[in-house]
Design a protein around this motif. Structure first.
Motif: not given
Length: 285
Positions: A78-93
């Protein structure tokens, strides 16, 4: 025999008697060991839960391999689809998936309780001169160590793939501590099901029906503001949503007082209600 008879005199009498009478004389004359305290009895049963893991280490699969799989799968799916990158999404997820994973594995407490009941182990526990809730509390204390292990595993994997909590070590410890408190209280739900239902398969099935909607219909993966209005009403008032928000805030360096209060309040209500129901079922089982 006089009440002033000394221990030495009792031993002399016992030695001169047949075996059965000798044992009886020694048991009557010697002081009984003190009754264990509630805390001591609970820790003993908690240690029993740990020994079961020692003899069946496969039980740790759900707190090691399963959390790793969830972190990697949801981050890269889901990282790329929801936040644009896995690096950004892992902070939220990561704080959310941490809560989801630990809360989900609490269901195995009910399965373990049901298994011991089927084997007749609890019939023996009820005959012991100990604090009545000690076996149940011991189960939950033992499982708290499993929850802690799952938390350490997930945080380690998260740090490897890029999670950087702005709250530092203190924020992470506070978030994990809150999660452990809530999970301890939440586990009382499954002990109730473990006592109420007849087989471990039925315990697992009912637990899945309860826990999957409760964890997925939350803010673990996305913000509630992206959901339909009718769904937001449920998600915003879910205990899992409050817990995720509190843990996420603590790890980000904030102190979300409202979410902390809601999380601890939910934990207290769950433990009081389901703890009372569990002990009532345990005493009548």
């Amino acid at each position: 025999m006089s009440t002033t008879t000394t221990k030495t005199e009792l031993e002399d009498v016992a030695l001169a008697a047949p075996d059965a009478e000798r044992l009886s004389a020694l048991l009557v004359g010697l002081d009984r060991p003190p009754r264990p305290s509630a805390l001591s009895a609970s820790f003993t049963f908690g240690w029993r839960a740990m020994l079961k893991i020692k003899h069946v280490p496969e039980q740790l699969f759900d707190v090691t391999a399963f959390p790793i799989m969830l972190v990697l799968m949801y981050t890269y799916l889901f990282g790329g689809a929801l936040a644009g990158s896995t690096q950004e999404y892992i902070q939220f997820l990561l704080p959310g998936i941490l809560v989801m994973s630990v809360v989900m594995i609490t269901m195995y407490t009910g399965v373990a309780v049901n298994t011991d009941i089927a084997k007749g182990v609890f019939d023996r526990f009820r005959t012991l001169p100990i604090w009545r809730p000690a076996p149940m509390v011991g189960y939950l204390l033992g499982d708290v160590l499993r929850y802690l292990l799952a938390s350490v595993v997930m945080l380690s994997v998260g740090m490897i793939i890029g999670f950087r909590p702005e709250g530092g070590v203190l924020g992470v410890l506070a978030g994990v501590a809150l999660l452990l408190v809530f999970s301890f209280a939440f586990s009382w739900i499954w002990t109730m099901f473990g006592l109420m239902l007849r087989t471990e398969k039925s315990v697992m099935g009912v637990s899945m029906m309860v826990i999957f909607p409760l964890t997925f219909l939350s803010n673990v993966f996305v913000l509630p503001s992206t959901m339909p209005g009718w769904l937001q009403a449920f998600v915003n008032n879910s205990p899992i949503t409050h817990l995720v928000s509190a843990v996420r805030g603590l790890m980000a360096g904030d102190w979300p007082v409202a979410d902390l209060a809601w999380s601890l309040g939910w934990a207290g209500v769950i433990m009081l209600v389901f703890g009372a129901v569990t002990m009532r079922l345990y005493n009548r089982k």
